[in-house]
Design a protein around this motif. Sequence first.
Motif, PDB file in Angstrom:
ATOM      1  N   GLU A 197       1.810   1.314 -13.167  1.00 29.04           N
ATOM      2  CA  GLU A 197       1.575   0.332 -14.219  1.00 29.04           C
ATOM      3  C   GLU A 197       2.499  -0.883 -14.104  1.00 29.04           C
ATOM      4  OE1 GLU A 197       2.039   2.718 -17.695  1.00 29.04           O
ATOM      5  OE2 GLU A 197      -0.072   3.339 -17.740  1.00 29.04           O
ATOM      6  N   THR A 198       3.574  -0.757 -13.341  1.00 26.38           N
ATOM      7  CA  THR A 198       4.538  -1.863 -13.222  1.00 26.38           C
ATOM      8  C   THR A 198       4.517  -2.538 -11.853  1.00 26.38           C
ATOM      9  OG1 THR A 198       6.265  -0.266 -12.602  1.00 26.38           O
ATOM     10  CG2 THR A 198       6.077  -0.830 -14.938  1.00 26.38           C
ATOM     11  N   LEU A 199       3.777  -2.018 -10.894  1.00 23.70           N
ATOM     12  CA  LEU A 199       3.703  -2.664  -9.583  1.00 23.70           C
ATOM     13  C   LEU A 199       2.986  -4.012  -9.691  1.00 23.70           C
ATOM     14  CD1 LEU A 199       2.791   0.304  -7.170  1.00 23.70           C
ATOM     15  CD2 LEU A 199       4.926  -1.000  -7.237  1.00 23.70           C
ATOM     16  N   PRO A 200       3.359  -4.974  -8.835  1.00 20.72           N
ATOM     17  CA  PRO A 200       2.700  -6.291  -8.860  1.00 20.72           C
ATOM     18  C   PRO A 200       1.303  -6.229  -8.243  1.00 20.72           C
ATOM     19  CG  PRO A 200       4.329  -6.220  -7.104  1.00 20.72           C
ATOM     20  CD  PRO A 200       4.477  -4.934  -7.864  1.00 20.72           C
ATOM     21  N   LEU A 201       0.328  -5.786  -9.033  1.00 19.13           N
ATOM     22  CA  LEU A 201      -1.051  -5.638  -8.579  1.00 19.13           C
ATOM     23  C   LEU A 201      -1.975  -6.442  -9.480  1.00 19.13           C
ATOM     24  CD1 LEU A 201      -1.119  -1.745  -8.095  1.00 19.13           C
ATOM     25  CD2 LEU A 201      -0.939  -3.449  -6.266  1.00 19.13           C
ATOM     26  N   SER A 202      -3.106  -6.812  -8.913  1.00 19.15           N
ATOM     27  CA  SER A 202      -4.123  -7.450  -9.749  1.00 19.15           C
ATOM     28  C   SER A 202      -4.665  -6.419 -10.735  1.00 19.15           C
ATOM     29  CB  SER A 202      -5.255  -7.994  -8.876  1.00 19.15           C
ATOM     30  OG  SER A 202      -5.967  -6.912  -8.285  1.00 19.15           O
ATOM     31  N   VAL A 212       3.943   5.525 -14.361  1.00 24.06           N
ATOM     32  CA  VAL A 212       4.785   4.409 -14.801  1.00 24.06           C
ATOM     33  C   VAL A 212       4.940   3.368 -13.698  1.00 24.06           C
ATOM     34  CG1 VAL A 212       7.103   3.761 -15.555  1.00 24.06           C
ATOM     35  CG2 VAL A 212       6.018   5.819 -16.479  1.00 24.06           C
ATOM     36  N   THR A 213       5.202   3.838 -12.470  1.00 20.24           N
ATOM     37  CA  THR A 213       5.353   2.906 -11.353  1.00 20.24           C
ATOM     38  C   THR A 213       4.052   2.147 -11.084  1.00 20.24           C
ATOM     39  OG1 THR A 213       7.085   4.230 -10.295  1.00 20.24           O
ATOM     40  CG2 THR A 213       5.839   2.739  -8.875  1.00 20.24           C
ATOM     41  N   ARG A 219       0.819  -1.219   0.000  1.00 17.34           N
ATOM     42  CA  ARG A 219       0.000   0.000   0.000  1.00 17.34           C
ATOM     43  C   ARG A 219       0.851   1.266   0.000  1.00 17.34           C
ATOM     44  NH1 ARG A 219      -3.669  -0.299   4.773  1.00 17.34           N
ATOM     45  NH2 ARG A 219      -4.485  -2.048   3.547  1.00 17.34           N
ATOM     46  N   ASP A 220       1.967   1.234   0.741  1.00 19.02           N
ATOM     47  CA  ASP A 220       2.798   2.437   0.824  1.00 19.02           C
ATOM     48  C   ASP A 220       3.414   2.775  -0.529  1.00 19.02           C
ATOM     49  OD1 ASP A 220       3.985   4.534   2.559  1.00 19.02           O
ATOM     50  OD2 ASP A 220       5.863   3.601   1.948  1.00 19.02           O
ATOM     51  N   ARG A 221       3.804   1.760  -1.307  1.00 20.42           N
ATOM     52  CA  ARG A 221       4.371   2.027  -2.627  1.00 20.42           C
ATOM     53  C   ARG A 221       3.320   2.627  -3.556  1.00 20.42           C
ATOM     54  NH1 ARG A 221       7.587  -2.840  -5.163  1.00 20.42           N
ATOM     55  NH2 ARG A 221       8.177  -1.127  -6.558  1.00 20.42           N
ATOM     56  N   VAL A 222       2.080   2.136  -3.457  1.00 19.80           N
ATOM     57  CA  VAL A 222       0.996   2.714  -4.252  1.00 19.80           C
ATOM     58  C   VAL A 222       0.757   4.158  -3.830  1.00 19.80           C
ATOM     59  CG1 VAL A 222      -1.471   2.570  -4.790  1.00 19.80           C
ATOM     60  CG2 VAL A 222      -0.099   0.476  -4.622  1.00 19.80           C
ATOM     61  N   ARG A 223       0.751   4.358  -2.538  1.00 24.88           N
ATOM     62  CA  ARG A 223       0.535   5.703  -2.002  1.00 24.88           C
ATOM     63  C   ARG A 223       1.606   6.675  -2.477  1.00 24.88           C
ATOM     64  NH1 ARG A 223       0.543   6.919   4.519  1.00 24.88           N
ATOM     65  NH2 ARG A 223      -0.183   9.081   4.440  1.00 24.88           N
ATOM     66  N   GLN A 224       2.847   6.265  -2.411  1.00 25.38           N
ATOM     67  CA  GLN A 224       3.953   7.110  -2.845  1.00 25.38           C
ATOM     68  C   GLN A 224       3.857   7.421  -4.337  1.00 25.38           C
ATOM     69  OE1 GLN A 224       6.532   8.475  -1.167  1.00 25.38           O
ATOM     70  NE2 GLN A 224       6.120   7.643   0.858  1.00 25.38           N
ATOM     71  N   ALA A 225       3.505   6.426  -5.128  1.00 28.04           N
ATOM     72  CA  ALA A 225       3.397   6.629  -6.573  1.00 28.04           C
ATOM     73  C   ALA A 225       2.286   7.600  -6.909  1.00 28.04           C
ATOM     74  CB  ALA A 225       3.164   5.285  -7.271  1.00 28.04           C
ATOM     75  N   ILE A 226       1.148   7.470  -6.238  1.00 31.01           N
ATOM     76  CA  ILE A 226       0.042   8.404  -6.489  1.00 31.01           C
ATOM     77  C   ILE A 226       0.418   9.802  -6.029  1.00 31.01           C
ATOM     78  CG2 ILE A 226      -2.336   8.975  -5.887  1.00 31.01           C
ATOM     79  CD1 ILE A 226      -2.908   5.987  -5.710  1.00 31.01           C
ATOM     80  N   ALA A 250      -6.273  -0.991 -11.974  1.00 26.01           N
ATOM     81  CA  ALA A 250      -7.263  -0.074 -12.537  1.00 26.01           C
ATOM     82  C   ALA A 250      -7.722   0.928 -11.477  1.00 26.01           C
ATOM     83  CB  ALA A 250      -8.454  -0.860 -13.079  1.00 26.01           C
ATOM     84  N   ARG A 251      -7.850   0.459 -10.228  1.00 23.34           N
ATOM     85  CA  ARG A 251      -8.260   1.360  -9.147  1.00 23.34           C
ATOM     86  C   ARG A 251      -7.188   2.410  -8.886  1.00 23.34           C
ATOM     87  NH1 ARG A 251     -12.001   0.598  -5.014  1.00 23.34           N
ATOM     88  NH2 ARG A 251     -11.717   1.917  -3.168  1.00 23.34           N
ATOM     89  N   ALA A 252      -5.918   1.988  -8.877  1.00 28.61           N
ATOM     90  CA  ALA A 252      -4.822   2.935  -8.633  1.00 28.61           C
ATOM     91  C   ALA A 252      -4.761   3.983  -9.739  1.00 28.61           C
ATOM     92  CB  ALA A 252      -3.502   2.187  -8.537  1.00 28.61           C
TER      93      ALA A 252
END
Length: 417
Positions: free
Chosen positions: A192-197, A189-190, A176-183, A202-204
């Motif tokens: 789109e490359t994170l290991p997410l479903s 770019v980050t 979650r923290d990596r998603v938070r930082q990217a947003i 799509a939510r991010a």
Amino acid sequence: MVYQSPAGARDLLPLDVAQKHWVEERLQQVFHRWGYHRIITSTLERLDTLMAGGAIQRSTVIQVQDREEELGLRPELTASIARTAVTRMAGATFPQRLYYNANVFCRTPDSSHNRQLEFYQTGVELLGSEGLLADAEVLLLLAECLNELGLHHWQLILGEAEITQSLLAPFPASGRDRVRQAIAHLDRVTLETLPLSEDLRARALMMLDLRGHPADVLQKVTKLSLDAPQQAALHRLKSLVEILNRCFSVDSNQNSQNFPVILDLSMIRTFDYYTGIVFEVIGNAAIDNTIAQPQILGQGGRYDQLLGLYHPQGKTIPGIGFVLNTEDLQQALLSADRLPQATPASDLLVVARSPAAYAAAFAYAEKLRHTPAIRVEMDLGDRQPEEIRTYARQRRIQQIAWLKDDGSAEIETIKRE
């Protein structure tokens, strides 16, 4: 040996001070009209006080050596005011409306040897009041401050920390923290490359695009599956935008228009400091009808948990505030040709004709100085009349009073060349 100021320090010359005062005086007039009172807190704070809210990193604080405790120069004012409010104002009646003009000291991780370390800030803190009306007051006060300065080409970027944090809840805690930082850094770019479903990716990316006209953004969010607290926060945000639009006006003729706000639910602070609305004000100076490059003039938000960290019994006191970067305001106003272009000139230069007239000259000058809003200089001798006149012209002094031995004065008006 050549003595210079420390790296990162800055000296303000008289014209710089006159321009800074012009800005601060107009902002202070607005604060007084809204019932705010000035507070002055210590420049030095304990490091644990500065870092208690999680918004300040130790590496950014300029530390001061002390034998007994770790001290630092304040990098912002909110923490100091929060500490003061719960320790020195324990018996005060809330809400408390406070404002400040102060210097702060901050080191960024990428600071170079000569990077500026000292800055000036002007801001407000509204303590002890939560909810829609308090949020609206602070944002409308911010708008009046900017309009009072003559900065009409500005926009408010408005987010809501509670809604944004709740939208992050479905992401696994481990990532979650990596998603938070990217947003927070608008890093598509980050994301789109994170290991997410596929659904979470799509939510991010959807969260990254929750920015634009308030009605459009609110419509997108309402299509999401929201629980009751999320729906309540969204309703408060919608009501806030409606109040701002109804109350906002841009000039003394009360020609109303919509509040210049961009709703940005991708606005995420990388620390858990804010608990409600968060915002930045972006300014554009107009030069010869051309809009200059935008810059961040200030920021703020709601922090309902911060004061409880400093309270001896942990009592929670809500708060909201904003800070304006005084020097950024000066730069924007200077580009728009709004600031004084010279230091104020003296109105009169008093000159003793002879040593016997010295006392009379001082007495004459002292009498004039009791007249409101008049500046009087004394000539300090050893100059010929033409040198004195040249000095007066160079300093834009309007008149010279030549004092005789008997205390009488001859007034000469100086013609500008």
